[in-house]
Scaffold this active site. Sequence first.
Site, mmCIF file in Angstrom:
data_model
loop_
_atom_site.group_PDB
_atom_site.id
_atom_site.type_symbol
_atom_site.label_atom_id
_atom_site.label_comp_id
_atom_site.label_asym_id
_atom_site.label_seq_id
_atom_site.Cartn_x
_atom_site.Cartn_y
_atom_site.Cartn_z
ATOM 1 N N ARG A 98 -54.524 70.003 -55.019
ATOM 2 C CA ARG A 98 -54.929 68.603 -55.201
ATOM 3 C C ARG A 98 -55.802 68.131 -54.039
ATOM 4 O O ARG A 98 -56.639 67.256 -54.194
ATOM 5 C CB ARG A 98 -53.680 67.721 -55.342
ATOM 6 C CG ARG A 98 -52.913 68.008 -56.614
ATOM 7 C CD ARG A 98 -51.899 66.943 -56.914
ATOM 8 N NE ARG A 98 -50.700 67.028 -56.078
ATOM 9 C CZ ARG A 98 -49.586 66.327 -56.308
ATOM 10 N NH1 ARG A 98 -49.540 65.472 -57.315
ATOM 11 N NH2 ARG A 98 -48.528 66.457 -55.535
ATOM 12 N N GLU B 101 -45.891 54.749 -61.046
ATOM 13 C CA GLU B 101 -46.259 54.799 -59.624
ATOM 14 C C GLU B 101 -47.738 54.494 -59.372
ATOM 15 O O GLU B 101 -48.090 54.108 -58.258
ATOM 16 C CB GLU B 101 -45.872 56.155 -59.013
ATOM 17 C CG GLU B 101 -46.671 57.332 -59.535
ATOM 18 C CD GLU B 101 -46.099 58.670 -59.091
ATOM 19 O OE1 GLU B 101 -44.973 58.998 -59.514
ATOM 20 O OE2 GLU B 101 -46.765 59.380 -58.328
ATOM 21 N N ASP C 207 -44.562 51.963 -57.030
ATOM 22 C CA ASP C 207 -44.505 52.342 -55.617
ATOM 23 C C ASP C 207 -44.690 51.044 -54.837
ATOM 24 O O ASP C 207 -45.715 50.375 -54.995
ATOM 25 C CB ASP C 207 -45.617 53.346 -55.289
ATOM 26 C CG ASP C 207 -45.520 53.837 -53.856
ATOM 27 O OD1 ASP C 207 -45.469 55.064 -53.656
ATOM 28 O OD2 ASP C 207 -45.511 52.997 -52.928
ATOM 29 N N GLU D 68 -41.818 62.438 -66.588
ATOM 30 C CA GLU D 68 -42.437 61.364 -65.797
ATOM 31 C C GLU D 68 -43.953 61.443 -65.814
ATOM 32 O O GLU D 68 -44.530 62.523 -65.713
ATOM 33 C CB GLU D 68 -41.928 61.481 -64.351
ATOM 34 C CG GLU D 68 -42.597 60.515 -63.372
ATOM 35 C CD GLU D 68 -41.874 60.492 -62.037
ATOM 36 O OE1 GLU D 68 -40.629 60.572 -62.015
ATOM 37 O OE2 GLU D 68 -42.574 60.393 -61.009
ATOM 38 N N HIS E 11 -40.997 54.658 -57.054
ATOM 39 C CA HIS E 11 -41.543 55.895 -56.491
ATOM 40 C C HIS E 11 -41.129 55.898 -55.019
ATOM 41 O O HIS E 11 -41.271 54.879 -54.332
ATOM 42 C CB HIS E 11 -43.066 55.829 -56.651
ATOM 43 C CG HIS E 11 -43.788 57.027 -56.155
ATOM 44 N ND1 HIS E 11 -44.853 56.954 -55.287
ATOM 45 C CD2 HIS E 11 -43.625 58.335 -56.437
ATOM 46 C CE1 HIS E 11 -45.311 58.163 -55.047
ATOM 47 N NE2 HIS E 11 -44.589 59.025 -55.724
ATOM 48 N N ASP F 124 -42.010 65.939 -63.256
ATOM 49 C CA ASP F 124 -43.065 64.982 -62.885
ATOM 50 C C ASP F 124 -44.395 65.583 -63.340
ATOM 51 O O ASP F 124 -44.817 66.621 -62.829
ATOM 52 C CB ASP F 124 -43.068 64.765 -61.374
ATOM 53 C CG ASP F 124 -43.981 63.624 -60.968
ATOM 54 O OD1 ASP F 124 -45.057 63.477 -61.582
ATOM 55 O OD2 ASP F 124 -43.625 62.874 -60.042
ATOM 56 N N HIS G 4 -49.448 62.841 -49.067
ATOM 57 C CA HIS G 4 -50.105 64.005 -49.671
ATOM 58 C C HIS G 4 -51.029 64.706 -48.664
ATOM 59 O O HIS G 4 -51.556 65.765 -48.954
ATOM 60 C CB HIS G 4 -50.936 63.594 -50.906
ATOM 61 C CG HIS G 4 -50.084 63.324 -52.113
ATOM 62 N ND1 HIS G 4 -50.063 62.118 -52.746
ATOM 63 C CD2 HIS G 4 -49.228 64.117 -52.811
ATOM 64 C CE1 HIS G 4 -49.223 62.166 -53.784
ATOM 65 N NE2 HIS G 4 -48.712 63.362 -53.838
ATOM 66 N N GLU H 219 -35.267 57.369 -55.359
ATOM 67 C CA GLU H 219 -35.958 58.654 -55.133
ATOM 68 C C GLU H 219 -36.132 58.942 -53.644
ATOM 69 O O GLU H 219 -36.493 58.061 -52.867
ATOM 70 C CB GLU H 219 -37.360 58.636 -55.776
ATOM 71 C CG GLU H 219 -38.142 59.917 -55.446
ATOM 72 C CD GLU H 219 -39.560 59.971 -56.011
ATOM 73 O OE1 GLU H 219 -40.095 58.927 -56.437
ATOM 74 O OE2 GLU H 219 -40.129 61.075 -56.015
HETATM 75 C C1 LIG Z 1 -44.647 65.644 -56.924
HETATM 76 C C2 LIG Z 1 -45.652 64.714 -57.523
HETATM 77 O O1 LIG Z 1 -46.730 65.420 -58.026
HETATM 78 C C3 LIG Z 1 -46.165 63.678 -56.539
HETATM 79 O O2 LIG Z 1 -46.705 64.318 -55.419
HETATM 80 C C4 LIG Z 1 -45.083 62.729 -56.108
HETATM 81 C C5 LIG Z 1 -44.620 61.911 -57.263
HETATM 82 O O3 LIG Z 1 -45.326 61.642 -58.194
HETATM 83 C C6 LIG Z 1 -43.241 61.411 -57.274
HETATM 84 O O4 LIG Z 1 -42.535 61.576 -56.296
HETATM 85 O O5 LIG Z 1 -42.864 60.829 -58.277
HETATM 86 MG MG MG Z 2 -44.142 60.813 -59.888
#
Ligand SMILES: C[C@H](O)[C@H](O)CC(=O)C(=O)O
Ligand code: MG
Length: 407
Positions: free
Chosen positions: A61, A282, A304, A254, A331, A228, A35, A351
């Site tokens: 963010r 995650e 994750d 999600e 994740h 998401d 991020h 993913e």
């Molecule tokens: C895109 C989402 O806000 C975050 O940055 C990544 C995520 O939560 C995901 O890949 O799942």
């Molecule tokens: Mg996510």
Amino acid sequence: MPLPSTKLPTIKAIRAYSMGGAAAKIRGQGGGDYHDQGKDHWIDDHIATPMSKYKEYEQSRQSFGLNVLGTLVVEVEASDGTTGFAISTAGQVGCFIVEKHLNRFVEGKRVDQIKLIHDQMINATLFYSGGGGVVINTISCVDLALWDLYGKVIGLPVYKILGGAVRDEIHFYATGARPDLAQKMGFIGGKMPTHWSSAFGDEGIEKDVAMLADMRGRVGDDFWLMFDCWMSQDVNYATKMAHAAAPYKLKWMEECFPAADVESYRELKKNMPKGMLMTTGEHTGNLSAFKELSDAGVDILQPDVGWCGGITSLQEIAALAKAHGQLVVPHGSSVYSHHAVITFTNTPFSEFLMTAPKADHLRPQFDPILVGEPVPEGGIITAEQLDKPGFGVELNRDCPLERPYTH
Ligand SMILES: C[C@H](O)[C@H](O)CC(=O)C(=O)O
Ligand SMILES: [Mg+2]
């Protein structure tokens, strides 16, 4: 005849480095804290969050500190000179925990004693980890570095040590702002961040569903599309959004709520349109919490591997999901998840997180910190591509790494 394990080297040293994050001079590099990107990146473009209700934190963010931690790199060195390493999100906070606390459980142990070290790290930090957060990110990073070291010492890829592949290739969906472009790159689906939270009421739902409708028009009927929601909703809002999105064949919703809000997940599950999936995980950092989410009816658990306790924990979470007939689709965590999921029978796809600023080309997720990080060409990574010792990647020592603590 002595067992082969008595001939294995011991761990001579553990070192922790950081890159980026609020303590660093150079920021916006990406790496383990993916991020921490530069300006004009889809990942920081008015994405719905639990902070969206505050006008000053609505647009970005990074404005509320999503990238304060930075990358943690843990390096472990064996008595035969072999080194292993891993990365996660924990930066200098993680460096302190590794060098001043976790080092005692690692140094002196044999390279195959990963589960023992893992159990000692988890239990010794319970008084300040709360079973998650940056402490578990740090433990995950040590665990991953240990798996990497063990693989490199015995000359096997991690997935082979875990029992071997159950499929020849991993098929990926892409997370990013442009599922239409991901479709052209060969991915099986695209997950988009929602841009409006429950703070915006019905208007927020209308805007995000309009984005979905537009994307459905571009990708046709069969390509998977997902939302998401990054902990930004309440049950009422999530229920309304799910029903408004159903005509556009949204595959799943999600992380509608924060990890600990298990009752909201239980409630949403009852309200979901038939066939639409509810996913999360995650930001969940311990097995008991995953059990609660699983019991609440989450369809896909999404730990994750860099934040849930590493490969050692991810295996337990996958087994838990399997026992409940649920999928575990981590994740996106690049090689650290690839080596695990290719051994799981309940991970039919995985993913890939697009870190290219416009999500218009393939960029390795943790770029620039790993050398040799594979990307899914045609939406696929093969077992053969993972056939290198450990996780099959090296640390990019040209990155601006700092070692703030020693022991
Ligand atoms: C895109 C989402 O806000 C975050 O940055 C990544 C995520 O939560 C995901 O890949 O799942
Ligand atoms: Mg996510």
